[in-house]
Design a protein around this motif. Structure first.
Motif, PDB file in Angstrom:
ATOM      1  N   ASP A   1     -28.128  40.448  61.730  1.00 38.81           N
ATOM      2  CA  ASP A   1     -29.400  40.832  62.336  1.00 38.81           C
ATOM      3  C   ASP A   1     -30.348  41.308  61.251  1.00 38.81           C
ATOM      4  O   ASP A   1     -29.924  41.833  60.221  1.00 38.81           O
TER       5      ASP A   1
ATOM      6  N   HIS B   1     -29.161  41.212  73.549  1.00 36.78           N
ATOM      7  CA  HIS B   1     -30.085  42.182  72.965  1.00 36.78           C
ATOM      8  C   HIS B   1     -29.459  42.790  71.716  1.00 36.78           C
ATOM      9  O   HIS B   1     -28.251  42.928  71.621  1.00 36.78           O
ATOM     10  N   HIS B   2     -30.326  43.174  70.815  1.00 36.27           N
ATOM     11  CA  HIS B   2     -29.865  43.881  69.628  1.00 36.27           C
ATOM     12  C   HIS B   2     -29.820  45.367  69.930  1.00 36.27           C
ATOM     13  O   HIS B   2     -30.471  45.844  70.853  1.00 36.27           O
TER      14      HIS B   2
ATOM     15  N   ASP C   1     -35.836  39.301  74.698  1.00 35.22           N
ATOM     16  CA  ASP C   1     -35.342  40.181  73.640  1.00 35.22           C
ATOM     17  C   ASP C   1     -36.360  41.276  73.405  1.00 35.22           C
ATOM     18  O   ASP C   1     -37.530  41.157  73.792  1.00 35.22           O
TER      19      ASP C   1
ATOM     20  N   GLU D   1     -37.022  44.868  70.494  1.00 37.69           N
ATOM     21  CA  GLU D   1     -36.560  45.639  69.349  1.00 37.69           C
ATOM     22  C   GLU D   1     -37.197  47.015  69.456  1.00 37.69           C
ATOM     23  O   GLU D   1     -38.415  47.123  69.601  1.00 37.69           O
TER      24      GLU D   1
END
Length: 149
Positions: A71, A94-95, A132, A134
């Motif tokens: 990532d 998802h991160h 997604d 962040e």
């Protein structure tokens, strides 16, 4: 990430399994939880594989990104950092998120994903499908907070 899985994935894509590629992934795996710049990664890999060049590390990082094995996090100071992708993040789509200390610069990962309800609400009210996100939260880590008291 298991090295054998990585080697198999490279072969499936018709790519060569090189000691440099394996070394880059191994260093990232050994430094789980750290967020390394390409230059930091290069210095660590060079200790294991002295013949590796910086350009090779850059190309390998791009390959690992393309394979979704690592990532990327971009910080507001323009630096780009990398970390091994966690299996649970790949499964969820998802991160994980990051806490960034404004004093010492430490970056801490956290996995609580409290945005799922918000994403559901956005989809229901607007029809927009979030794929997604962040999250970067800026503040002071415990040690720096105590210094400021």
């Amino acid at each position: 990430m298991n090295q054998e899985n990585f080697k198999d994935q490279l072969k499936e894509k018709g790519l060569k399994v090189t000691s440099q590629r394996v070394a880059v992934l191994e260093v990232l795996d050994l430094n789980r939880g750290k967020h390394l710049t390409t230059e930091e990664l290069y210095e660590l890999v060079k200790a294991m594989s002295p013949d590796i060049g910086l350009a090779t590390v850059y190309r390998t990082v791009q390959l690992l990104l393309d394979m979704n094995l690592i990532d990327r996090i971009t910080l507001d100071d323009g630096s780009i950092r990398y970390e091994i992708a966690e299996e649970k993040d790949k499964l969820s789509g998802h991160h994980h998120h990051h806490l960034i200390c404004l004093d010492c610069g430490d970056i801490v990962s956290f996995a609580d994903d409290l945005l799922e309800n918000l994403e559901d609400n956005i989809r229901k009210t607007t029809g927009f499908e979030v794929v997604d996100h962040e999250v970067k939260l800026y503040g002071y880590c415990r040690a720096c907070s105590e210094k400021h008291l």
